[in-house]
Scaffold this active site. Structure first.
Site, PDB file in Angstrom:
ATOM      1  NE  ARG B 336     -42.778 -32.787 -53.274  1.00 32.94           N
ATOM      2  CZ  ARG B 336     -42.929 -33.173 -52.013  1.00 32.94           C
ATOM      3  NH1 ARG B 336     -42.226 -34.201 -51.557  1.00 32.94           N
ATOM      4  NH2 ARG B 336     -43.775 -32.555 -51.212  1.00 32.94           N
ATOM      5  NE  ARG B 351     -37.617 -40.856 -53.501  1.00 32.46           N
ATOM      6  CZ  ARG B 351     -37.700 -40.110 -52.406  1.00 32.46           C
ATOM      7  NH1 ARG B 351     -38.013 -38.846 -52.501  1.00 32.46           N
ATOM      8  NH2 ARG B 351     -37.515 -40.636 -51.219  1.00 32.46           N
ATOM      9  CD  GLU B 423     -41.367 -38.537 -45.180  1.00 33.16           C
ATOM     10  OE1 GLU B 423     -40.180 -38.755 -45.479  1.00 33.16           O
ATOM     11  OE2 GLU B 423     -41.913 -37.426 -45.323  1.00 33.16           O
ATOM     12  CB  SER B 426     -43.715 -34.786 -42.990  1.00 34.16           C
ATOM     13  OG  SER B 426     -42.679 -34.101 -42.389  1.00 34.16           O
ATOM     14  NE  ARG B 477     -43.647 -41.319 -50.641  1.00 36.49           N
ATOM     15  CZ  ARG B 477     -42.515 -40.818 -50.167  1.00 36.49           C
ATOM     16  NH1 ARG B 477     -42.364 -40.668 -48.869  1.00 36.49           N
ATOM     17  NH2 ARG B 477     -41.533 -40.491 -50.974  1.00 36.49           N
TER      18      ARG B 477
END
Lengths: 515, 514
Positions: B336, B351, B423, B426, B477
């Protein structure tokens, strides 16, 4: 005034011919050479090991980025040992020929000589300018002062000019010299692929008393590999692994890591996007029509074709302690290759693909230890493949089959029944200081130099370039070709080799699925 | 002849205003609507579930590639325009609730224009056929000439109109693709603050010593190297080292083994895909703020999540109902650009540009997607509970849903180094948003009960499947959570028990002796 002739118009691209014909042609003074570099003229063999090396030729920058001056400037410089090249001209020339390289040694030597002479001219002018400045400090007749002011001004202009030329000449020298390949280990057979020598052969081809399938057929029948969907989603030569194949990949990597860690190798995962300069410094070509390297759009980044690249980069531009050496790594990464120009039968199925998982070993060591670690690496590979029960041979690759960075390369080729031939499954290269001279990886010896003049305790021993080695521990898809094809059973199932079973939840057999 | 006014000059870019103001403005005949689409006017709630959906707005093509033709979409979503028109109010409210900039009025107007133009084309075709029929008989030469002339005119008009129709359809796609999926009726309406807590597990660990964040732990334990990666690759890249490598493998192996027990098929996927697949999954591969890395000189991208190659695996196919559900757990690396991401929440592993992830993906019948959405969130909750994390599950509010999601459950875990929840996973039900773009249908085993029976040879009509995706393990994460929550006063980190068998029995990451 004649100096002005040397000035190159900024708009004229710097080429070899420009320099070699127009600039100084007088031979380099021999006395200086001998005086400065006599320490190199010691035992013979180590000299060859002391590679000065040079990456594969820097390619032309694509048209849309070109501006004459800036595009040509190399982003980085290899610490190429030009003096050593000049002093070992014949050996270098023979090496270039043996390795089937298109490096232009004459051009390198000429450019180097020109560069050295221009450097001396620059130094002479600087001295002259200093003299003029010194003279002007005293009391002077105004006419004499005017003359000196004029002379100083003229000298300054000449100097600016020459310094610009020197920068361009150095850039051009880099450009041309980077294509010189590493020197070659004296034991390496001279010649093309057919000349490669078999070092070792393990096992024998399994005899099948039933019609065998290739890994593509087995992959389809056992629902392990999906090339068709990947062709739609990504393109040809991409694949999904499925079911037990996923577990087999993980088992191969886990088992390999655990085995290699036992030998003192530190496990790593690496970035798979790197700056293109790192790719170049490792001796790969990230640009050009036939590049194997995927580039990221709009950045100077590439995808790695092997973890060797981020492994080489991890200690870039640093001076290591001798006591920290050797550094031994085993890295897991995905690898991405365009496989431009690859076609034909040898590209079938998993043998040649755009993306694959690989565990790669990498060693950074003192120059005197690199041969030892080269043998350690090939031994680890042979032990791994022997444990998996493969039939393979180890080759000492011939000169014309070596990439520019390798001083020596051992390949392992394993028997692939589906192809009915041996196929390369791993490679172990000693790159000596080819990569470290580009990546700037040095170490500082713990002991002061024995031979150098002792000038006091504060004098640190000079830094040296480390040697780097890389070797495949496990290239997953090719291992899968071997395992699926060699361990197939008459009923269409595939036996999992014992060492891998604990790493895949005890599975012993891949059986056809019930539909 | 007035039809010629409809012709768009080839050099004029097709825009909404061009069509909506210049073309037919007469209302669509209501009778036809009711006749054709009455089967949609059945129970109310299921209608909303029947999403017609649309990807995030197709972005402008970069200047270097532009030519008139580049405005043509490479692929088309099977958007259910009739349903949109018939449920205009619900769609309008949904667009507003989801904070979407989709332009429903433009879509409806273009659709109407398209239908009218289509009818006009059909009318002209019929007329041309009539003329051709008349010419078969014996004719006066003057009459024949007249007919030849009329046929020629009709043909020319038809060519023109057919061109216009193609452009109008392209424009309709372009505009309609930005309509988001419909929303589950239970989803809270509003912004991020409106998201509802579904569940909370555990409580924050209390430390009786000064804690370190994962960056410090990673440095002290020689586990993570951001500095070298910054030189080699750029910021937000990293090397994992020593036990961190084993921990990554253990996390992935353990996750795979747990999720496989629930009947999920393990996969590895391509990480380079055609950009059209990225678009069809509802992501934007182009534009200044894209999260997607593109490959130079090709139409390929790096995947930001395995959801993309998972969505693509059954693209353009009709599955047997008996093959459903298809449940996958895929391991991949994800890439990303993280364009526009900055600030404290971007520290360390939180991130990054590249990471490993195990992703679940389900393809099922529409009536089963809610069930599998709950199965997915349950799997996630079980995994994170086994690892002893303190976390909460959120039913994300309307404005926080991406265009493809009909409903999304996020899990946020406690990260002591940050002193807040972050987070970690998801789970989204995309209903038929993605399948209408990817062309994934199934053929029901039973013939339709309500349809008119015309004989045994009549196969039941195909339907679009529903797709769901959910994070099983996003490694970096998880590492933030594990390192920060399981740190000890002496600087070591305890490995949670379930992972130990997957990392050679290691129970503790101890500071290295130098």
């Amino acid at each position: 005034m004649s100096l002005h002739k040397l000035r190159l118009a900024a708009a004229v691209p710097v080429t070899i011919s420009t320099f070699s014909s127009r600039l100084f042609l007088k031979p380099f003074p021999n006395t200086l050479t001998l005086g400065l570099f006599s320490r190199r003229l010691q035992p013979r063999k180590p000299l060859l090991v002391r590679a000065f090396s040079a990456s594969a030729a820097v390619q032309d920058i694509p048209a849309n980025q070109t501006t004459v001056s800036s595009a040509r400037r190399p982003q980085w410089k290899a610490s190429i040992d030009f003096k050593w090249i000049r002093d070992n001209k014949e050996a270098v020339e023979i090496n270039i020929k043996n390795r089937n390289s298109n490096a232009d040694l004459d051009a390198v030597l000429e450019l180097y000589e020109n560069m050295v002479n221009l450097q001396k001219e620059v130094e002479r002018l600087r001295e002259e300018r200093n003299n003029v400045a010194k003279k002007m400090k005293g009391k002077l007749e105004p006419s004499e002062r005017d003359r000196l002011v004029e002379e100083g001004k003229y000298l300054k202009e000449s100097l600016v000019s020459l310094e610009e030329d020197l920068v361009k000449l150095k850039d051009e020298l880099q450009h041309v010299a980077q294509s010189i390949p590493n020197m070659t280990h004296p034991d390496v057979p001279v010649g093309g692929e057919d000349s490669s020598a078999i070092r070792k052969e393990v096992g024998c081809p399994r005899e099948f008393n039933f019609p065998i399938k290739d890994h593509l057929q087995l992959g389809k029948d056992l629902d392990l590999i999906d090339f068709d969907s990947a062709a739609e989603v990504s393109g040809s030569k991409f694949f999904y692994l499925k079911n037990e194949a996923v577990l087999l990949e993980m088992a191969l990597l886990n088992w390999t890591l655990s085995q290699v860690m036992k030998k003192g190798y530190t496990p790593l995962t690496t970035p798979e996007i790197v700056r293109s300069s790192i790719v170049e410094k490792c001796g790969f070509q990230p640009r050009g029509d036939n590049t194997q390297v995927y580039s990221i759009d709009g950045t100077d980044q590439c995808l790695i074709g092997t973890a060797e690249i981020p492994l080489g980069g991890i200690h870039m531009d640093s001076i290591l302690l001798e006591s920290a050496l050797p550094l031994k790594y085993i890295a897991f990464s995905h690898c991405f290759r365009t496989e431009a120009g690859a076609a034909g039968a040898a590209t079938k199925g998993l043998y040649r693909v755009h993306q694959f998982s690989k565990a790669e070993m990498f060693v950074i060591c003192r120059p005197e230890d690199s041969e030892f670690f080269h043998h350690e690496l090939i031994q680890i590979e042979e032990d791994l493949f022997t444990s998996l029960g493969l039939h393979f041979k180890t080759l000492d690759m011939a000169t014309a089959d070596l990439g520019a960075p390798a001083y020596r390369k051992f390949d392992i080729e394993a028997w692939m029944p589906g192809f009915g031939r041996f196929g390369e499954i791993s490679s172990a290269s000693n790159c000596t200081d080819y990569q470290s001279r580009r990546l700037g990886i040095r170490y500082r010896p713990s002991e002061p130099l024995q031979t150098g003049p002792n000038k006091g305790k504060a004098n640190l021993p000079a830094t040296k370039f480390v040697h780097t080695l890389n070797a495949t521990a496990c290239a997953v898809p090719r291992m899968m070709v071997c395992l699926l094809e060699n361990y197939q059973q008459e009923d269409g199932s595939v036996v999992i080799p014992e060492p891998l079973r604990p790493f895949m939840g005890g599975i012993e057999l891949i059986k056809p699925k019930l539909k």
